[in-house]
Design a protein around this motif. Structure first.
Motif, short mmCIF file in Angstrom:
data_model
loop_
_atom_site.label_atom_id
_atom_site.label_comp_id
_atom_site.label_asym_id
_atom_site.label_seq_id
_atom_site.Cartn_x
_atom_site.Cartn_y
_atom_site.Cartn_z
N LYS A 200 0.97 -1.25 0.01
CA LYS A 200 0.06 0.02 0.00
C LYS A 200 0.86 1.18 0.11
O LYS A 200 0.32 2.39 -0.74
CB LYS A 200 -0.84 -0.14 1.17
N MET A 201 1.79 1.13 0.78
CA MET A 201 2.79 2.51 0.71
C MET A 201 3.49 2.78 -0.46
O MET A 201 3.27 3.82 -1.15
CB MET A 201 3.93 2.22 1.75
N GLN A 206 3.01 5.90 -5.74
CA GLN A 206 3.20 5.41 -7.08
C GLN A 206 5.02 5.50 -7.15
O GLN A 206 5.39 5.84 -8.42
CB GLN A 206 2.77 6.49 -8.01
N ASP A 207 5.47 4.76 -6.38
CA ASP A 207 6.87 4.47 -6.51
C ASP A 207 7.29 3.09 -7.12
O ASP A 207 7.07 2.04 -6.43
CB ASP A 207 7.65 4.43 -5.02
N GLU A 208 7.61 3.30 -8.43
CA GLU A 208 7.91 2.10 -9.20
C GLU A 208 9.38 1.54 -9.08
O GLU A 208 9.63 0.69 -9.62
CB GLU A 208 7.23 2.08 -10.58
N SER A 209 10.10 2.33 -8.32
CA SER A 209 11.61 2.06 -8.23
C SER A 209 11.87 1.21 -7.24
O SER A 209 12.67 0.56 -7.35
CB SER A 209 12.26 3.40 -8.04
N LEU A 210 10.86 1.01 -6.22
CA LEU A 210 11.31 0.06 -5.18
C LEU A 210 10.21 -1.16 -5.11
O LEU A 210 9.10 -0.60 -5.42
CB LEU A 210 11.27 0.69 -3.88
N ASP A 211 10.51 -2.29 -4.84
CA ASP A 211 9.66 -3.23 -4.51
C ASP A 211 8.87 -3.05 -3.14
O ASP A 211 9.29 -2.28 -2.42
CB ASP A 211 10.18 -4.84 -4.88
N ALA A 212 7.93 -3.86 -2.91
CA ALA A 212 7.21 -3.75 -1.67
C ALA A 212 7.67 -4.18 -0.42
O ALA A 212 7.42 -3.61 0.64
CB ALA A 212 5.67 -4.57 -1.91
N SER A 213 8.99 -4.70 -0.57
CA SER A 213 9.55 -5.10 0.86
C SER A 213 10.00 -3.62 1.54
O SER A 213 10.45 -3.79 2.60
CB SER A 213 10.79 -5.88 0.32
N LEU A 217 10.57 -2.45 5.19
CA LEU A 217 11.88 -2.22 5.73
C LEU A 217 12.24 -0.69 5.94
O LEU A 217 13.39 -0.56 6.26
CB LEU A 217 13.19 -2.73 4.83
N GLY A 218 11.30 0.05 6.07
CA GLY A 218 11.26 1.56 6.67
C GLY A 218 11.70 2.37 5.64
O GLY A 218 11.95 3.51 6.11
N ALA A 219 11.75 2.22 4.17
CA ALA A 219 12.02 3.09 3.19
C ALA A 219 11.01 4.19 3.30
O ALA A 219 11.25 5.36 2.67
CB ALA A 219 12.05 2.50 2.03
N TYR A 220 10.03 4.20 3.89
CA TYR A 220 8.90 5.41 3.77
C TYR A 220 8.36 5.76 4.84
O TYR A 220 7.57 6.60 5.15
CB TYR A 220 7.52 4.70 3.00
N GLY A 283 4.03 10.95 1.88
CA GLY A 283 3.38 11.78 0.94
C GLY A 283 2.65 13.06 1.61
O GLY A 283 3.07 13.71 2.38
N ASP A 284 1.13 13.09 1.12
CA ASP A 284 0.66 14.17 1.87
C ASP A 284 -0.50 13.72 2.73
O ASP A 284 -1.50 14.36 3.21
CB ASP A 284 -0.25 14.88 0.50
N VAL A 285 -0.08 12.33 3.29
CA VAL A 285 -0.88 12.03 4.22
C VAL A 285 0.28 11.24 5.43
O VAL A 285 1.42 11.59 5.34
CB VAL A 285 -1.98 10.55 3.86
N TYR A 286 -0.32 10.53 6.43
CA TYR A 286 0.69 9.99 7.40
C TYR A 286 0.62 8.55 7.53
O TYR A 286 -0.42 7.81 7.39
CB TYR A 286 0.28 10.67 8.70
#
Length: 441
Positions: A200-201, A206-213, A217-220, A283-286
Motif C-alpha cells: 500500500k505504501m 506511485q513508487d515503481e523504483s522499489l518493490d514492496a519489501s 524495511l522502513g524506506a517510507y 506523501g501528503d498523508v501520514y
C-alpha cells in the motif's frame, strides 16, 4: 521536531556498537568429558548448544530476598536510589517503571517453532488472498527460498537467483521462503513471517523504483513528526491513506494482528503489548509506526529499536525487535522483526531476587572504573542474551534482569545495562547514534 530513523535492511546500518558481557555462564561444554554429547536445541534452523543451567545455578547469589518483599519495598528503594550518591551512577532524573506482577522468575531457553515448506506455501497463498492480490502473483515463479540445501544461481537477477520453492517442497524446512514483487512482500523465517508488506505504501506514492519489501524495511517511514508512549499518543489522530483511526485504535489493531499468529499463535504464557508509537509522513498523508513487546507470565521481555552491530565479545544482549506500520483504518500494512512464535522453555525457576537498591549498589561497585552513567530509565525485564555456540550459531537464553538505560557521560555514548536478579551477572553494551533517532530499550 522531525527525526530520522534508520532503514531496516536485513543488516541495519547507522550505529556503532561496543558490547561487553560480564561473568556470564556459558552454554554446556564437553571439554571435561570428551565422550559426552552436549544438549542441543534448534536455533535459526541449526543445532546449537543448550545453555549450561547447572553451572548457572552454582552462581546464584545468596543475599536475595523474596519476590513479595522486593515488591513491597520497591517504592522505598526507588527513593533511596534516587537520593543516594553512587559516584559513577546518577539516578536523580531516572524514570522507574512499575513493578510487574508475577509469581516466579524463570531462566528460559528460546528455540525455533519450526515451519514446513507446505506451511510456508499455504500461508503465503492465504495471505495473498486476504490482501486481494492472489490473482496478481504467479506463485510458482515468484515464491523463492533461501536455503543451504539448494545452491543459488548467481547468473540470475534477484529474486530469481534463489530457487523456486515449488520445485523443492521436499526441503527439511520452509524457513527462508519469500516473495518480493511491487505488489506485495513476505519473508518467512523459522518461526513464521519475519517481514510483510501489502504494497500500500509504495503504491500510494506511485513508487515503481522499489518493490514492496521496502515498506516493511522502513524506506517510507523515515520522517517522524511525533513519537512517544502509546499511552500518551492514544487519543491523537492524523490523516491516513483512508479511514479514521487514532494512535490507540491502531495499537489495538496491531496487537490483535500478531496475537492471531503469523501464522502460528503465540504460546501459552506469552502475551503482547504495544508500548511505543511514532507518526511519519507518507506523501501528503501520514502513517503510524509501532513497536511490539512480548510479556511472559506478567513480566515484559526486553525490546529494542533497530541498530547495526557486530558482536565483539561472548554474551551479547539481543532484545526483541519488531516494528509494524498502519497507513489506513484496515490494520497492519507492513512489519519487520522477530516473530513472537519462538518457543520459550523454562529451564530454571526461583522465587527470590535481588532488590532494586541492592542491585544498584552491586552494579556501581562492579562497573565503577568503566563508566560514568546518567540513568534515564530503569525496569524489570527478561533480557535475551545470545551466546556463540560451537558451530557459530547463536543460542538465546532469557534471564530476569534489572534493566538500566542511559548515557555513559565519559564517552558520550548511549548505554544499556542488564543485571541478572538471580546471580548478579551483568551484561551491557554502549552505542553511538548517528543522528537524533531512537534510544535503545
Amino acid at each position: 521536531m522531525v527525526t530520522k530513523r534508520f532503514l531496516i535492511t536485513g543488516v541495519i546500518f547507522g550505529l556503532s556498537i561496543c558490547f561487553v558481557g560480564c561473568n556470564a555462564a556459558s552454554p554446556s561444554s564437553n571439554t571435561d568429558n570428551e565422550d559426552s554429547s552436549p544438549d542441543l536445541i534448534i536455533r535459526n534452523g541449526q543445532e546449537a548448544e543448550a545453555y549450561d543451567i547447572e553451572s548457572y545455578k552454582e552462581q546464584l547469589y545468596d543475599g536475595r530476598i523474596s519476590i513479595e518483599e522486593c515488591a513491597e519495598q520497591y517504592s522505598q528503594d526507588i527513593e533511596l536510589v534516587k537520593s543516594a550518591d553512587y559516584g559513577n551512577f546518577s539516578f536523580a532524573s531516572c524514570q522507574f517503571e512499575e513493578m510487574p506482577e508475577f509469581e516466579e522468575l524463570y531462566v528460559m531457553s528460546e528455540e525455533d517453532h519450526g515451519i514446513t515448506t507446505q506451511e510456508s506455501w499455504d500461508y503465503l497463498e492465504q495471505w495473498m488472498e486476504s490482501i486481494g492480490k492472489r490473482d496478481l502473483v504467479d506463485m510458482e515463479k515468484e515464491v523463492r527460498i533461501v536455503t543451504p540445501e539448494v545452491e543459488w544461481d548467481d547468473t540470475q537477477e534477484f529474486p530469481y537467483s534463489y530457487p523456486a520453492l515449488c520445485e523443492h517442497m521436499d526441503l527439511s524446512s520452509g524457513g527462508g521462503a519469500f516473495i518480493t514483487t511491487t505488489d506485495c512482500h513476505m519473508q518467512i523465517s523459522y518461526d513464521g513471517a519475519y517481514s510483510m508488506s501489502d504494497g500500500k505504501m509504495n503504491q500510494y506514492l506511485q513508487d515503481e523504483s522499489l518493490d514492496a519489501s521496502h515498506g516493511a524495511l522502513g524506506a517510507y517511514s523515515e520522517d517522524i513528526i511525533e513519537e512517544g508512549p502509546v499511552s500518551e499518543l492514544s487519543d491523537k489522530s492524523w490523516p491516513l491513506i483512508s479511514g479514521d483511526l487514532t494512535v490507540g485504535e491502531g495499537a489495538e489493531l496491531v496487537k490483535s494482528y500478531f496475537e492471531a499468529g503469523t501464522p502460528f499463535p503465540i504460546q501459552d504464557g506469552v502475551s503482547l503489548e504495544v508500548p511505543e508509537a511514532y507518526i511519519f509522513t507518507l506523501g501528503d498523508v501520514y502513517g503510524y509506526g509501532y513497536w511490539i513487546q512480548r510479556i511472559y507470565k506478567g513480566m515484559p521481555i526486553a525490546y529494542g529499536h533497530y541498530r547495526s552491530y557486530t558482536p565483539q565479545t561472548y554474551g551479547v544482549p539481543d532484545e526483541d525487535k519488531k516494528e509494524a506500520y498502519i497507513v489506513d483504518s484496515e490494520g497492519v500494512s507492513a512489519y519487520c522483526g522477530k516473530n513472537a512464535s519462538a518457543v520459550l522453555t523454562e529451564i530454571y525457576a526461583d522465587r527470590e531476587m535481588l532488590g532494586l537498591s541492592q542491585a544498584v549498589q552491586m552494579m556501581s561497585g562492579e562497573m565503577a572504573s568503566q563508566v560514568t552513567v546518567q540513568v534515564d530509565k530503569a525496569e524489570l525485564v527478561y533480557a535475551p542474551v545470545s551466546f556463540d555456540s560451537f558451530n557459530g550459531n547463536d543460542s538465546n537464553t532469557l534471564f530476569p534482569c534489572w534493566a538500566f538505560y542511559g548515557t555513559n557521560l565519559a564517552k558520550g555514548e548511549k548505554i544499556t545495562i542488564y543485571m541478572d536478579v538471580l546471580t548478579g551477572d551483568i551484561y551491557y553494551y554502549t552505542y553511538v547514534s548517528a543522528d537524533t533517532g531512537y534510544d535503545a530499550g
